[in-house]
Every structure is written in structure tokens, then in C-alpha cells.
Scaffold this active site. Structure first.
Site, PDB file in Angstrom:
ATOM      1  N   CYS A 284       0.799  -1.215   0.000  1.00  0.00           N
ATOM      2  CA  CYS A 284       0.000   0.000   0.000  1.00  0.00           C
ATOM      3  C   CYS A 284       0.834   1.268   0.000  1.00  0.00           C
ATOM      4  O   CYS A 284       0.481   2.246  -0.647  1.00  0.00           O
ATOM      5  CB  CYS A 284      -0.980   0.000   1.167  1.00  0.00           C
ATOM      6  SG  CYS A 284      -0.185  -0.177   2.751  1.00  0.00           S
TER       7      CYS A 284
ATOM      8  N   HIS B 268      -2.061   0.484   7.054  1.00  0.00           N
ATOM      9  CA  HIS B 268      -2.418   0.836   5.692  1.00  0.00           C
ATOM     10  C   HIS B 268      -2.052   2.293   5.439  1.00  0.00           C
ATOM     11  O   HIS B 268      -1.921   3.079   6.381  1.00  0.00           O
ATOM     12  CB  HIS B 268      -3.920   0.610   5.495  1.00  0.00           C
ATOM     13  CG  HIS B 268      -4.345   0.656   4.073  1.00  0.00           C
ATOM     14  ND1 HIS B 268      -3.771  -0.127   3.097  1.00  0.00           N
ATOM     15  CD2 HIS B 268      -5.301   1.389   3.449  1.00  0.00           C
ATOM     16  CE1 HIS B 268      -4.349   0.120   1.945  1.00  0.00           C
ATOM     17  NE2 HIS B 268      -5.297   1.049   2.132  1.00  0.00           N
TER      18      HIS B 268
ATOM     19  N   ASP C 257      -8.118   5.650  -2.348  1.00  0.00           N
ATOM     20  CA  ASP C 257      -7.226   4.553  -1.941  1.00  0.00           C
ATOM     21  C   ASP C 257      -6.739   3.810  -3.166  1.00  0.00           C
ATOM     22  O   ASP C 257      -7.450   2.989  -3.730  1.00  0.00           O
ATOM     23  CB  ASP C 257      -7.969   3.599  -1.004  1.00  0.00           C
ATOM     24  CG  ASP C 257      -7.012   2.596  -0.381  1.00  0.00           C
ATOM     25  OD1 ASP C 257      -5.849   2.525  -0.832  1.00  0.00           O
ATOM     26  OD2 ASP C 257      -7.433   1.890   0.545  1.00  0.00           O
TER      27      ASP C 257
END
Lengths: 321, 653
Positions: B414, B458, B474
Site C-alpha cells: 500500500c 495501511h 485509496d
């Protein structure tokens, strides 16, 4: 300590037993001087139907003790000198072929006597030793497939010389266990020794002993000794002693249940000889060193240098409940 | 018995020393991970040395050797910790003291000191951590110490097992007292004293910077970051974005959260809409100032916590203890629709000399679309359609990390996607920033709460658009939508995550983990979180009206007295001497009358002889008592023996 007040009504046969015991002790005391404790222990061992191992130096009266015991109690006596070439047949006996009758006949060995002195038992080979030890355990011998009972009472007094190391076969622990007691006689005190030197010849004195009791009386004494009362607190005490021997860091192997039984049996006989109303802690303590001494295996790290010291340590560490 | 004066030890401690050593080892064990290795080594060597001395009856080391060792160890502690106060050096000193004390332990008294030290060591392990298993361990440690204590004074016939049982029984008697004290002793809002926190301990968790590889290394950690209990329903997995810290400055490789140059009140710029979620978070210590909350928090109960200009919740001091706080969040919100020019510049800043290829790609792509929104979609579509891989084990990247990722490796976690996306936004003059936090979480079916682990860490991006303000984007969702839909752990369980590098735990392990987690949650809630408020509620539940500390203390005193009385009554009933031993009681009375102490293992006859020698009492009377006692206690059933003994004892003045 003389005690007579406790048992109120003494049945006549009990009083006869008591008389016999007292005079036996007295007679033995005149021959083996200054060794009243050892005499009492030997008598206790006999009354508890156990066998006796005397471990001491030569010339301290081991044979004398055994012989005078036999004479006093009117038992048939044989002495077996153990040597390295002794064979089991020399102890038990052999079957001999009779030509006139055309059959084998058993010639009983010296073991068929009521009191046997096995002198220097650790000189013989294990094979010969085990012939005797088996007889001691079973109260019977098997020859040629036939079981022959030994006479009753049957009592073995074995001696061994602690100093001898070369050419001996020390009894293993499991066989030491067959002896109810192991006692040492030790040197006589000065007064006794003086009397021994100056006094009459002991051997002829033994010959002159009149037997005070016969085998029947001995059997009666044995059965009376077995009936000595053992109270709950006394069993507690015995258990505490046994537990201590198992837990102590100074002892590698403690007393087995058979050891505990032996302790109580010996204490019963001693209590009977002392005319106690039951088995007292004192009786336990009196027989403890001779009953437990050869059954305890001291730990390698122990600070006690003899079985006697170790036994005293046990007695001094366990509270009487 | 005649014996030569021993030169070395006499071996008398041989039976109790192993227990004392065991007590010390048990007490020291929880400290070992935090101690310098040489301290544990020194302890083990001293303990072994001492045991060998005892076993082989050697001499203890001389005063000079001990003094030298003590000085050496003290200097060693100072060198290792550069301090002698605090939990770390303090426990190190205790361990050293215990080790050195062993070397001068000759008598029982010295062993007492050692056991005191071990009690202190066991207790001080609570200064470091108070986990669920700390309690059983504490009980176990205390049991061993108690047993060691009993072994010291045990008679030789007492077996270790008996001592252990006695120790256990004593602990059992103490348990109601301990529980009463804990429940009833008035709680204080602030503790009496504060313990310097052991900051040497590494905390797993997010740091305040983000470089490629930071989060992927966290994803292997099963450690719990925080737990959440929702008041009503749980939000959808796609809404479970746990906001941590916001990072705004980028140096080509590393993102940092820096103080903005112009402070602006942030809360007022927020508008909330739609469904509200209210929940309680129990946050594990992070050693960081930022505070976790679900995107986007409106209210929070944690004191001294403020929302900063990047909508980041911060506590004024680092979170060093576990904290619990309530939050109300709205997943739908609008923030800061009007962004001053100076901020627009700040949020689009990029280092001039790095990631040039990315910057030119961004400019090219921006020119092909009409507006910013379309540009965002285009970049997301690029991540989605082109060959990008989501993986836990991405290859290493150089200093131009975004260029290397976008054009060469194309494998990332991520943080790679967030970083690349944010750089592409900034290169196209769209204000953007990176939010570091957690995404998802796992529902514990047993406790009904959500567990968020370090593996859920994250990073995502927020971009600012004229019409909607800051909006969450995202990029990871474009590459691996399952990660967001299911969460890292569930995805791993279903086999999807394995391709990313998550390992799937077995179902059994999963169930055990959940049970353990639930127990831990209860422990945190009820034992560690037993606050003045909870105590008050609990007292009211117990039926106490208007609980005050006076009432609680009074109840405590009464409870303690009642417990002690109950235990004493139980022991008196249990250990009442048996009735049949009248003889024994009478004989003990006789012993008291004589004033002579009976030795252990002394027979009645020996005792009588000694009394006769030492006491002016008539020997006949002593003999009479002794005979009567022996008959009554050990003899065959002799009628009236006890009566006779009673009379004989009474006859002695």
C-alpha cells in the site's frame, strides 16, 4: 528399667514364660559379660523369628553368644564354618545310594538344626551363601525335587568379619535384608574384661549351662511376642521414621515396607522381653540401629560415617508423635 | 558427635538451596528479555558456583573477591544503562545483588534476604507489563517463593511435595484477602507515584515517517494495535479506515508528517452527513502522539487531545500506556472546501530533482483529460488495468522510489501505491497528502469487538478538489480491491491474500486466537481498566449506596477481618487434635509442668531420666506419670490408664 506394675493379672503360662525369659537373660549375662544390650537384641531377634547377623572382629565372643543361646534355650546346635570351597551340599545334605536297600537315602546336612552358627558367612561363594539364605527365607530346603521342612524353631546366627576384604564375597543388600538384625558386639568394658581374663573358662561354663527352656517354650515365647499391642500413635511414629529415611538427603535408599515390618516385629519382641504393656517408642529406638542399619544405603554425600551414626541421626530428627 | 570444625560449607543448605535458586530464577525470568545479556550470565554463573560450593563443601569466596565483583558489576550496570535509576537499571541491579548475595549466603538468614529480593523482582515485573498471563505467572512465582521459604524451615522428613502443598494452601488462604483488597481499596484517578516508563523497549507500530517497505514489514506482525467496540452496528469493511497520522512532505523517498507553517483551526471546516458510528477504542501504547479514530471523527472523549490542521488527532504527550476512549465518527463528511493558496502550494510541493519520469508522465496524463476528477480516475485506471502487482515482498527501490516503482518493478504494497499516487497528484498540481493508519480489522465473534492488528496497517491518499474538499482516494483498492473488502487477515484466510504474501492461519489457530483475544479484552476492560468509575458502578451493583472511599475502606477492613476469622475457624476445626489423644494432652501438660524441653526423638524414658536429673520433682512421681502415659497411649487396652495418668499428672505441683 524394671516395670511390673502394669499388667494386673498375669495368666500362669505367661508368668512361666516371663520366668524363663528372665533366667535366660541372667544366664547369658553370666557368660557374656557386660553385653546386656546385645543379649537383649539377640533374644529379641530370636523371639521375632528373625535371623541374626553379627558383624565384628574375631575373638569378641560371636561364637560364644550363639552357643550359649542354643544351650540356654535347649536348641540343637550346629556350626558351619564357611570357606571358599564350601558347597551347597555341605550345608543342606546329600542323597547317598544305599546298596543294601537299593535306594537313595537323604543324609541331612547341618542346616537341619534349630540353631545354626554360620561362621564367616562372607568367605563362601555366593552359591553356597544362597543355599543358606534360601533356607532362612523359606524355612525349608528342596533336595532332589523333594521339599524338606526345617526344624522349628529355626534360627541362624551368621557372623562376618568386617575387616576382611580379600577373598570375600560380601552379602548383597537384597540378602542382607534376610537378616532381621545386624549387631556388633564390641569390646567388653574394663571390669568385664578383667573378669573374663581372671574368671573361669567360658567354654566349660557353656557346657555346664542347663537349658532353661525347650523348643516348645521358645515357640510359645515367639507367639506371645507377636501379640504385643501396637497402638496407632506408634504406627504413626514408625511411618514418620520410614518417611524420613526415604526423604533424607543423607540416605540414598530408605526403609522398604518390609523393613518397616521388620522394625515393628523386632520392637514387639523387645517390648515383650522388657515386659512393656505395648510397644513403646523406646522399643522402636532400641532395635532401630540393628534393624535399619544394614537396610539403609547412605548417600554418597552424607556426613555420617557409620550406619550407627546415621541411625542415631534419624532417631534424633523424627519427633515422637 | 565429634567432628572436626568444617573449613568449607557444611552442606546444610543443600536441601533448601535448590528451592531458593528456583525462586530466584522464576522471579528473574520475566526480566531476562530486558536485561543486558551479561547480567543473566552473571546470575547463572553465580548460582552455579554457589551450588557447587555447597555440594562439594568448598569455601565461599573471600570478602575481597565479593567486594571486587560487586564493584565490577555495579560499574557494568552503569556502563550498560548509563543510569542506575529506572525500571531497567533497577531490575538489573536487583538481579546482580541477588547473584552476589548468593556468594555470601551461609545461613538461613541470608536465604531470607534472597527470597525478599525474589519477591521484589516478581513484583517489579509488573512495572513493565501487566498482561493476562502476568497474573498466573505471578501466582506461580509466589508459590515457588513460598515453597522455598517453607523448605528452609522444613524438618527433614517433610517432602518437597508437602511443602509445595502447604505453600499452595497458604496462597489459597491469601486469595480472598487479595481479591477483597483489589476490589475494595479505593481507586485513584491518578496514581500515587509514577514509574519511569521503560522506553528502551521497541514498540511495533507505525512510525511518524513512511518509506517504501515500512508497512510491509509491519504486515507480518500479529500484534494488536487497538480494539474497537461499536455501540450499535459495525461499519462496512470498506468504511473501516482508521485514521492515524497525516503526512504532507516528501523528499523523493520518505514521507513525513510535519507541522504546517500556518496553523488553522481544522474542526470548524468539517461538515458531517449520513450515518454516525459511536464506539470505544482501546489503544495499545504507541509511543507516538497521534490518536487513532475512524475516518472522520467528530467527537472524542480522550483528554488533552486535539484535532490538528490535517484532521489528525494528536495527544499532547506520547501514548505510553494503554488508553480507552469513546469516539463518534461519520464516514461521510466534507472538509475544508476553501483551501488558501499558500496551502495549495504546500500540498503540491515536490523535490525538484527526483522522480522526474513520474512527474512528466503525470503532466502528460493531465493534459489528455478535461479536469482533475477525470485525471484521478485515469491514474486509478492505470493502476487497475496495467500490470501492477500487490505484494508483501516488493523489491527494493532506490532514492527515486516512485520512478523505480512505476516504471520498473511495478510490485508494491500500500505504501508504494499511496506514495506513487500522491506524487502523481502533486505533479499535476492537485493538493494531496498521505494518511497513515489502519484499514479493516477482524471481528472477534466471542467478544463482538473489532481487533485491528499491526498487519492491518495501511496508507492511503487524500486529494483536495475545489468542489468537494479533501477526499479519500485509496489506490490500493484499485489494485487489490479484496484487501479493502475483506481485510488483510480474512483475505489471507480465503486464500486470496496468500498470493500477496500473507500466510493463512488454520481454523483451530484462528479460534484459539479469538478466545485468547477475548480473554485479553476482558482482562483489559475489567482488571487493568478497573477505574474509579468502574469501581463505583461495581459497588453500586453490589448494593452499596453512594459509594465513597470511606465506605469502601470500612467494608474492606470488615471483609479482611471476616476473612481472617473464617480462615482461622476453618483451620481450628480442621486441625483440632483427635479426642482419643487425651493421654497426649495430659503428657504435654506434664512436660509444661516440669519446665524441661523435650528433645526431638527423645523417648519418654530418656526424658524422665533427664527430668529427674534436672528437676527437684520427686522421681517416683515422674516415673508414675511416665509409666501411666506409656500404658495409656501405647499399651494394650488397659482400663483406667488415662484416669491413672490424669491423677499422676495432677499430683505434680
Amino acid at each position: 528399667m524394671q516395670r511390673s506394675s502394669t499388667v494386673e493379672k498375669i495368666p500362669s503360662n505367661v508368668s512361666a514364660q516371663r520366668d524363663a525369659l528372665e533366667s535366660a537373660r541372667k544366664t547369658l549375662g553370666t557368660i557374656i559379660l557386660g553385653k546386656d544390650d546385645q543379649i537383649a537384641l539377640a533374644l529379641s531377634c530370636l523371639l521375632a523369628r528373625g535371623h541374626l547377623l553379627i558383624e565384628d572382629l574375631p575373638g569378641l565372643g560371636k561364637t560364644m553368644l550363639a552357643q550359649s543361646l542354643a544351650r540356654t534355650l535347649g536348641l540343637s546346635f550346629r556350626r558351619i564354618q564357611f570357606t571358599s570351597d564350601l558347597l551347597p551340599a555341605d550345608i543342606i545334605g546329600v542323597s547317598v545310594f544305599r546298596q543294601d536297600r537299593g535306594e537313595f537315602e537323604f543324609q541331612p546336612g547341618p542346616v537341619f538344626s534349630q540353631l545354626i552358627l554360620a561362621d564367616e558367612v562372607n568367605r563362601a561363594t555366593p552359591k553356597a551363601q544362597s543355599a543358606l539364605l534360601e533356607a532362612m527365607e523359606e524355612f525349608q530346603v528342596s533336595v532332589d525335587g523333594e521339599t524338606r521342612p526345617l526344624p522349628t524353631p529355626f534360627f541362624v546366627v551368621a557372623t562376618q568379619n568386617p575387616g576382611d576384604q580379600i577373598g570375600t564375597f560380601p552379602l548383597p543388600e537384597s540378602q542382607l535384608d534376610r537378616f532381621l538384625m545386624r549387631v556388633a558386639i564390641g569390646y567388653p568394658n574394663e571390669a568385664s574384661e578383667r573378669e573374663l581374663i581372671a574368671g573361669a573358662d567360658r567354654r566349660s561354663m557353656i557346657d555346664e549351662i542347663e537349658s532353661i527352656a525347650g523348643p516348645e517354650m521358645l515357640l510359645e515365647l515367639q507367639s506371645s511376642a507377636r501379640k504385643q499391642a501396637v497402638s496407632e500413635p506408634l504406627i504413626d511414629y514408625v511411618q514418620a521414621l520410614v518417611r524420613f529415611t526415604r526423604a533424607s538427603a543423607d540416605i540414598e535408599t530408605g526403609l522398604s515396607p518390609r523393613g518397616a515390618q521388620a522394625l515393628v516385629a523386632a520392637a514387639r519382641a523387645r517390648s515383650f522381653i522388657e515386659n512393656h504393656s505395648g510397644v513403646f517408642p523406646d522399643d522402636i529406638q532400641a532395635v532401630f540401629p540393628s534393624v535399619a542399619g544394614h537396610r539403609l544405603k547412605p548417600a554418597g554425600s552424607t556426613r555420617f560415617r557409620s550406619p550407627a551414626e546415621l541411625c542415631q541421626h534419624v532417631l534424633d530428627s523424627v519427633a515422637i508423635p | 558427635m565429634m567432628r572436626a570444625q568444617p573449613r568449607g560449607t557444611d552442606g546444610s543448605l543443600l536441601s533448601s538451596l535448590p528451592w531458593t535458586l528456583a525462586a530466584l530464577v522464576v522471579a528473574l525470568a520475566p526480566h531476562v528479555p530486558y536485561l543486558s545479556f551479561w547480567i543473566s550470565g552473571a546470575f547463572v554463573s553465580c548460582a552455579t558456583w554457589r551450588y557447587v560450593i555447597e555440594q562439594q563443601r568448598r569455601m565461599l569466596p573471600s570478602r575481597w573477591v565479593r567486594g571486587g565483583l560487586a564493584l565490577l558489576c555495579f560499574l557494568g550496570v552503569f556502563a550498560s544503562y548509563s543510569s542506575i535509576s529506572g525500571v531497567g537499571p533497577g531490575s538489573a541491579l536487583l538481579a546482580i545483588m541477588a547473584a552476589l548475595k548468593l556468594l555470601e549466603t551461609r545461613k538461613r538468614r541470608d536465604q531470607f534476604v534472597l527470597l525478599f529480593i525474589s519477591i521484589f523482582l516478581v513484583m517489579s515485573s509488573l512495572l513493565r507489563e501487566q498482561y493476562l498471563w502476568s497474573l498466573p505467572y505471578l501466582v506461580f512465582g509466589t508459590l515457588i517463593i513460598m515453597t522455598a521459604w517453607l523448605r528452609m524451615s522444613a524438618v527433614e522428613s517433610e517432602s518437597a511435595k508437602q511443602s509445595l502443598r502447604t505453600g499452595g494452601r497458604l496462597l489459597l488462604y491469601a486469595a480472598p484477602l487479595a481479591i477483597a483488597m483489589w476490589v475494595l481499596f479505593p481507586r485513584l484517578a491518578t496514581p500515587f507515584w509514577s514509574v519511569p516508563i521503560d522506553t528502551s523497549r521497541a514498540v511495533t507500530g507505525l512510525s511518524d515517517t513512511m518509506s517504501p517497505g515500512d508497512i510491509s514489514s509491519l504486515s507480518q506482525s500479529d500484534e494488536v494495535a487497538f480494539r474497537v467496540r461499536f455501540d450499535d452496528q459495525l461499519p462496512q469493511p470498506k468504511d473501516r479506515y482508521w485514521r492515524g497520522l497525516v503526512m504532507t512532505s516528501f523528499n523523493g523517498r520518505t514521507w513525513r508528517g510535519s507541522e504546517p507553517r500556518i496553523a488553522a483551526p481544522a474542526g470548524e471546516q468539517l461538515e458531517f452527513a449520513g450515518q454516525a458510528y459511536s464506539y470505544e477504542i482501546t489503544l495499545e501504547p504507541t509511543q507516538q502522539q497521534w490518536v487513532i479514530a475512524m475516518d472522520m471523527p467528530m467527537e472524542w472523549s480522550l483528554e488533552r487531545t486535539f484535532m490538528g490542521p490535517h484532521q489528525q488527532l494528536s495527544h499532547v504527550t506520547p501514548i505510553e500506556q494503554r488508553v480507552a476512549y469513546k469516539v463518534v465518527s461519520y464516514p461521510e463528511y466534507r472538509v475544508q472546501t476553501g483551501l488558501p493558496r499558500i496551502f495549495r502550494r504546500y500540498y503540491t510541493e515536490l523535490p525538484d530533482d527526483s522522480n522526474r519520469r513520474t512527474a512528466s508522465l503525470a503532466r502528460e496524463m493531465r493534459q489528455t483529460v478535461a479536469n482533475d476528477k477525470q485525471y484521478i480516475d485515469a491514474v486509478l485506471a492505470m493502476f487497475h488495468n496495467e500490470e501492477f502487482f500487490y505484494t508483501l515482498r516488493p523489491p527494493a527501490l532506490g532514492s527515486n522510489s516512485v520512478d523505480a516503482f512505476l516504471f520498473d518493478t511495478r510490485q508494491g504494497f500500500c505504501e508504494h501505491y499511496a506514495s506513487a499516487f500522491s506524487v502523481m497528484m502533486r505533479a499535476a498540481s492537485i493538493p494531496s497528502r498521505i494518511v497513515l493508519g489502519y484499514q479493516g480489522g477482524e471481528v472477534n465473534p466471542l467478544g463482538g469487538h473489532l481487533i485491528v492488528r499491526q498487519s492491518d496497517a495501511h496508507a492511503w491518499v487524500e486529494v483536495w478538489l475545489e468542489e468537494s474538499g479533501w477526499r479519500r482516494v485509496d489506490p490500493t483498492a484499485a489494485v487489490a480491491p479484496e484487501r479493502i473488502e475483506y481485510g488483510a487477515r480474512d483475505a489471507a484466510l480465503d486464500g486470496i491474500g496468500i498470493s500477496w504474501g500473507f500466510s493463512a492461519p488454520s481454523r483451530l489457530l484462528q479460534n484459539l486466537t479469538m478466545t485468547w483475544d477475548m480473554l485479553n479484552t476482558k482482562w483489559n476492560d475489567w482488571i487493568l481498566g478497573y477505574s474509579p468509575d468502574k469501581q463505583k458502578t461495581f459497588m453500586e451493583w453490589l448494593g452499596m449506596e453512594n459509594p465513597s472511599w470511606r465506605k469502601m475502606l470500612l467494608t474492606l477492613v470488615f471483609t479482611v477481618i471476616a476473612t481472617i476469622l473464617a480462615i482461622s475457624a476453618f483451620m481450628m476445626l480442621r486441625y483440632r487434635p483427635a479426642k482419643k489423644d487425651q493421654a497426649s494432652i495430659l503428657y504435654k501438660r506434664f512436660i509444661r509442668k516440669t519446665g524441661v524441653e523435650r528433645y526431638i526423638g527423645e523417648t519418654e524414658q530418656e526424658f524422665a531420666a533427664r527430668v529427674m536429673a534436672q528437676c527437684p520433682l520427686p522421681p517416683a512421681a515422674i516415673q508414675a506419670v511416665t509409666d501411666a502415659y506409656l500404658d495409656a497411649r501405647y499399651g494394650a487396652k488397659v482400663a483406667g490408664a488415662v484416669e491413672k495418668l490424669r491423677k499422676a499428672v495432677a499430683a505434680i505441683a
